[in-house]
Structures are given as C-alpha cells and as structure tokens.
Design an enzyme around this catalytic site. Sequence first.
Site, PDB file in Angstrom:
ATOM      1  CG  ASN A 118      -3.738  -1.212   3.582  1.00  0.00           C
ATOM      2  OD1 ASN A 118      -3.112  -0.553   2.755  1.00  0.00           O
ATOM      3  ND2 ASN A 118      -4.524  -0.660   4.504  1.00  0.00           N
ATOM      4  CE  LYS A 161      -2.554   0.195   7.393  1.00  0.00           C
ATOM      5  NZ  LYS A 161      -2.952   0.449   8.773  1.00  0.00           N
ATOM      6  CG  HIS A 176      -8.003   1.885   5.760  1.00  0.00           C
ATOM      7  ND1 HIS A 176      -7.468   2.593   6.808  1.00  0.00           N
ATOM      8  CD2 HIS A 176      -7.559   0.613   5.896  1.00  0.00           C
ATOM      9  CE1 HIS A 176      -6.725   1.776   7.541  1.00  0.00           C
ATOM     10  NE2 HIS A 176      -6.763   0.566   7.009  1.00  0.00           N
ATOM     11  CD  GLU A 196      -4.344   3.753   8.381  1.00  0.00           C
ATOM     12  OE1 GLU A 196      -3.957   3.662   7.200  1.00  0.00           O
ATOM     13  OE2 GLU A 196      -4.039   2.905   9.264  1.00  0.00           O
ATOM     14  CD  GLU A 253      -8.923  -2.932   8.301  1.00  0.00           C
ATOM     15  OE1 GLU A 253      -7.942  -3.675   8.216  1.00  0.00           O
ATOM     16  OE2 GLU A 253      -8.934  -1.768   7.866  1.00  0.00           O
ATOM     17  N   GLY A 273      -2.906  -1.112  13.804  1.00  0.00           N
ATOM     18  CA  GLY A 273      -1.549  -0.618  14.010  1.00  0.00           C
ATOM     19  C   GLY A 273      -1.184  -0.416  15.473  1.00  0.00           C
ATOM     20  CB  SER A 283      -2.865  -5.760  15.561  1.00  0.00           C
ATOM     21  OG  SER A 283      -2.683  -4.363  15.712  1.00  0.00           O
TER      22      SER A 283
HETATM   23  P1  PGA Z   1      -2.544  -3.396  10.837  1.00  0.00           P
HETATM   24  O1  PGA Z   1      -3.433  -2.617   9.742  1.00  0.00           O
HETATM   25  O2  PGA Z   1      -2.560  -4.859  10.462  1.00  0.00           O
HETATM   26  O3  PGA Z   1      -1.196  -2.777  10.761  1.00  0.00           O
HETATM   27  O4  PGA Z   1      -3.223  -3.174  12.158  1.00  0.00           O
HETATM   28  C1  PGA Z   1      -4.606  -3.177   9.211  1.00  0.00           C
HETATM   29  C2  PGA Z   1      -5.246  -2.188   8.255  1.00  0.00           C
HETATM   30  O5  PGA Z   1      -5.265  -0.995   8.559  1.00  0.00           O
HETATM   31  O6  PGA Z   1      -5.734  -2.562   7.169  1.00  0.00           O
END
Ligand code: PGA
Length: 249
Positions: free
Chosen positions: A9, A11, A91, A93, A163, A169, A208
């Site tokens: 992803n 983003k 997601h 976010e 997640e 992140g 992460s």
């Molecule tokens: P990250 O993001 O690996 O940077 O923690 C995962 C995601 O949000 O899909």
Amino acid sequence: MRNLVIAGNWKMNGSQTFAQEMREALDNAEFSERITTVVFPPFLAIHTMLGSDKFAVGAQNCYTEQSGAYTGEVSPELIADAGCQYVLVGHSERRTLLGETDQVVGKKVKLAVSAGLTPVLCVGETLDERESGNFKDVVEQQVVAGLKELSGDEVKQVVVAYEPVWAIGTGKTASADQAQEVHAHIRSVLNSAFDGAGDAISILYGGSVKSENAAELLGCADIDGGLIGGASLNSKEFITICRIAADSH
Ligand code: PGA
C-alpha cells in the site's frame, strides 16, 4: 489451501518516476508461485503498474456508487474496467481521517464485489481499544459490518486485513502471538457467519511489517500474508518480504 498474499500500500506517496522504477524492479523480480503479489499505487500511478505478469494491481479506495454526480470520486466499476483486480476498503486512515463508517465500508465492499473486484477489507483496533481489553469485539464488529451485505458465495471473493491502528506507521508491531490471536478470532467469526467460508478467506496482517519481523508474523497459522505500507516503497525490501513470506509459510 488459502491464497498467500503480499500487498504493498503506497498510500499518498510516489511519482511517475517512482512508479516506473518500481514497475521495472518488480517485473525483474523472481516471485514464488505460492505468492500473490499486489500493489496499491495512488490512482494516477495505477496505469504505470497495470499489465504485469508478476503482480496484480489495486486501488486504495472506491466510492459507494457505480456512477453519477459525485465529483472527485471513482467507482468500483471504473477501477475494474481500468484493469485493477483489487481495492482497499476501510483502511484505518480513511476511517479516522475521512470519517468512513462501518456502514460506508459495507456498501463499498458490496459494490466492489459486484464489479468483480477483490475488496481487501481493513479492520483493526485503536490503542485505547486494545488497552481497554475489548479489541476482539471491536474487530469482530468491523468484520461483520463490512461483510454484512454479502452472500455466502460473495464472501469468498474478499480478503481481510487485520491492521491494529497502533501499529500502523509507528514502528510498533503486534507480536506474533497478539496478531495470531486476532486472526484466529476473525477466522472463527467468518466461519460462523458464513457457514465455514472463513477457512477459505485470506487474512493479512498489516502494521509496520518489514523484512526483520516478516518471518515471525507471516509464519503464524492464521496469517495468510501481509499488507505492507512504508516498507513497500522500497522495491528491494518489498521483494525480500515476498520471499520471506514464501519461505516461512
Ligand atoms: P505500515 O502501513 O506498514 O507503514 O505500518 C500499513 C498499512 O497502513 O497498510
């Protein structure tokens, strides 16, 4: 056997040059046949990634309608028509920053399936919800609401991604035991809601994930791959995670 999926992803990152470089690196990589590799670029970089025989492509979001006066939105039908096979839905976010509710997520999942896409339904608890101890209920509620409009047949077209919001992140990952516990719970929820279909649905872990922790997480019995954010922006790291997934599962 469930599909083992490693998805990147991106983003809101990258550029046309970045996408071209990533395309070249992934096209030249050797992926195990046991793995389905998927990338989720921003909408305007999707065209650069389409058409590879090494990986599939998805969009990071879609709208709740197939067409109409919804300025700025993109429908699941158009995403499928462009050549994508996947779409991320719900997601964290989008849930947190853009106010996406379970009801909206459920509608998007349904429309994505109707358009022939594989929705990747993202679920996960916040730090407060984890610390309050009711994280399994929170995740269960998100899974049930996200899939509630689907028939037993349609649900087999879905991928779920667990997640934990506190691990996205942040550099903090769930331990393998913490992740496995929630994955097993999601699978049992899917099995009871959809007459045993849970055993056929891939459940990815995200938050992460990087090459250093991939083997431990992806080796868990109910973890069928990963949704990789930050680490998917580095082609070498992403390809390494794909190799580790094939070796450790
Ligand atoms: P990250 O993001 O690996 O940077 O923690 C995962 C995601 O949000 O899909």
